[in-house]
Design a protein around this motif. Structure first.
Motif, mmCIF file in Angstrom:
data_model
loop_
_atom_site.group_PDB
_atom_site.id
_atom_site.type_symbol
_atom_site.label_atom_id
_atom_site.label_comp_id
_atom_site.label_asym_id
_atom_site.label_seq_id
_atom_site.Cartn_x
_atom_site.Cartn_y
_atom_site.Cartn_z
ATOM 1 N N ARG A 69 14.566 67.847 -21.774
ATOM 2 C CA ARG A 69 13.882 68.262 -20.563
ATOM 3 C C ARG A 69 12.593 68.998 -20.878
ATOM 4 O O ARG A 69 12.047 69.658 -20.011
ATOM 5 C CB ARG A 69 14.800 69.132 -19.713
ATOM 6 N N GLN B 94 19.264 71.032 -18.882
ATOM 7 C CA GLN B 94 19.072 70.952 -17.443
ATOM 8 C C GLN B 94 17.820 71.681 -16.976
ATOM 9 O O GLN B 94 17.449 71.604 -15.803
ATOM 10 C CB GLN B 94 20.300 71.545 -16.723
ATOM 11 N N HIS C 210 20.051 73.785 -23.353
ATOM 12 C CA HIS C 210 19.628 73.924 -21.959
ATOM 13 C C HIS C 210 18.942 72.641 -21.472
ATOM 14 O O HIS C 210 17.795 72.689 -20.995
ATOM 15 C CB HIS C 210 18.692 75.128 -21.803
#
Length: 413
Positions: A23, A265, A263
């Motif tokens: 991401r 997301q 992480h």
């Protein structure tokens, strides 16, 4: 846990860990020199025009990052923040940061400026205290692969910077953070910046009001920051940080692993604060060096189109490293760190002239291979007075629509 175990197994078998969705979305290189904020500090029309181009490009890149990328967390890499001598630093404990910068200190007597120095301020920058602490713990304690895999390189040289004893007072910001962060505004603040850009500070009825901002995250786009500092030894090294290249690349790889695996997301972006060569003029504080032009050109070639491809990595890791000791770019180490975050460290240094550097990197191979599908472009690369400044955008190739030139944020002012 199953995803982590699968990632570990893939790595052991030499296969890509395809289960992890990165991401990390984008990055910008932004200058922090006075003239990137206010070209009207300069009296000469030629240099003012160059500074105007830099200032407009910086605001363009900041608007693009804010309105199109819309990151949730920005990792801010500054060469001029609070730092320790030997270690990298992460600001932890504090939930906000505030600071100021004096515009006009870069002027030399030969610039014949008619504008008095003035101060710009930035307050209430949101610090993501939990993620900052988590990144610190990941880099100093955790395996670089995953908790379920054997450690390969622990206890990285990273120090937590506890600048607010109980978290109730803001952490300090300096010009290396204040200027770039002011260039990444919300829409209303951005319009105010452009208005300030079009007037000399002495023409403003109230310069304090015009150059002070409170950063407040909106419910639609909550944004927080992680503040990363570079070791002060980059300033005292005779090679101006070139010897740090292997650890910068590997540290960047570790940061990328943390983003992707811990992480996935969260929408991350990176801001690299830095100027280019500081030796463009004999009247400047560092004197003149002919390597200044070569260094700025090499850094521009790296950031020009496909930064993870061989020609681009050669420009950064071989050409720029050759000219850095004489050119003296304060942004060089941050750009190399970003190269590690973006492209990884595997094989990146094998073409360098320094065999010791390449051997060091091969002895500590990265445990992940970040996607190589990155694109970039340089909006401007000019020198004003004694130092150069560059504005560059980096984005994932699979999100190429974000660079549509028909978009408002991609238009020239």
């Amino acid at each position: 846990m199953r995803m982590l175990q699968l990632s570990c197994l893939c790595l052991l078998l030499g296969l890509p860990a395809a289960t992890v969705t990165a991401r990390l979305e984008a990055a910008v290189v932004l200058p922090h020199g006075d003239f990137a904020w206010d070209p009207w500090l300069l009296s000469g029309p030629a240099e003012r025009d160059a500074a105007q181009a830099i200032a407009q490009a910086a605001r363009q890149a900041g608007s693009w990052l804010s309105s199109h990328i819309q990151p949730e967390v920005i990792l801010v890499v500054s060469p001029h923040g609070v730092a320790v001598q030997d270690n990298f630093g992460i600001v932890v404990g504090a939930t906000t940061a505030s600071g100021s910068a004096t515009m006009g200190q870069d002027l030399r007597p030969t610039d014949h400026s008619t504008v008095d120095p003035y101060t710009i301020e930035l307050h209430n920058v949101a610090i993501n205290a939990s993620l900052s602490q988590d990144l610190l713990e990941h880099l100093t304690q955790s395996s670089t692969v995953s908790p379920s895999c054997p450690p390969s390189n622990t206890n990285n040289n990273v120090t937590g910077l506890y600048l607010s004893p109980d978290g109730s007072t803001p952490s300090p910001l300096f010009w290396g953070e204040v200027v770039p962060l002011l260039l990444i505004p919300n829409k209303s603040a951005h319009e105010r910046d452009i208005r300030n850009l079009r007037h000399a500070s002495h023409d403003m009825p109230d310069t304090t009001t015009a150059t002070t901002r409170q950063q407040q995250s909106s419910p639609q786009n909550p944004r927080s920051h992680i503040l990363w500092s570079l070791p002060r030894r980059r300033l005292t090294a005779k090679d101006a940080g070139v010897s740090m290249v292997p650890e910068l690349l590997q540290m960047g790889t570790h940061i990328r692993h943390w983003m992707d695996h811990e992480h996935p997301q969260i929408r991350f972006a990176v801001v690299i604060s830095g100027d280019l060569a500081h030796t463009h003029r004999a009247s400047g504080p560092y004197g003149y060096a002919p390597e200044s032009v070569k260094l700025d050109q090499a850094l521009g070639n790296w950031a020009g189109q496909a930064p993870c491809q061989p020609n681009s990595t050669h420009a950064l890791l071989q050409q720029a490293t050759q000219w850095q000791p004489q050119g003296l770019s304060c942004g060089f180490t941050g750009m190399v760190l970003w190269q590690g975050i973006m492209c990884g460290d595997g094989g990146s240094t094998t073409n360098q002239q320094d065999d010791t550097t390449a051997t060091t990197s091969r002895q500590q191979p990265s445990n992940i291979t970040p996607p190589q599908n990155w694109k970039s472009r340089v909006l401007v690369n000019r020198n004003v007075t004694y130092y150069g400044m560059m504005v560059a955008q980096f984005w994932r190739d699979d999100d190429d629509h974000k660079m549509n030139d028909n978009d408002e944020s991609a238009r020239k002012f």
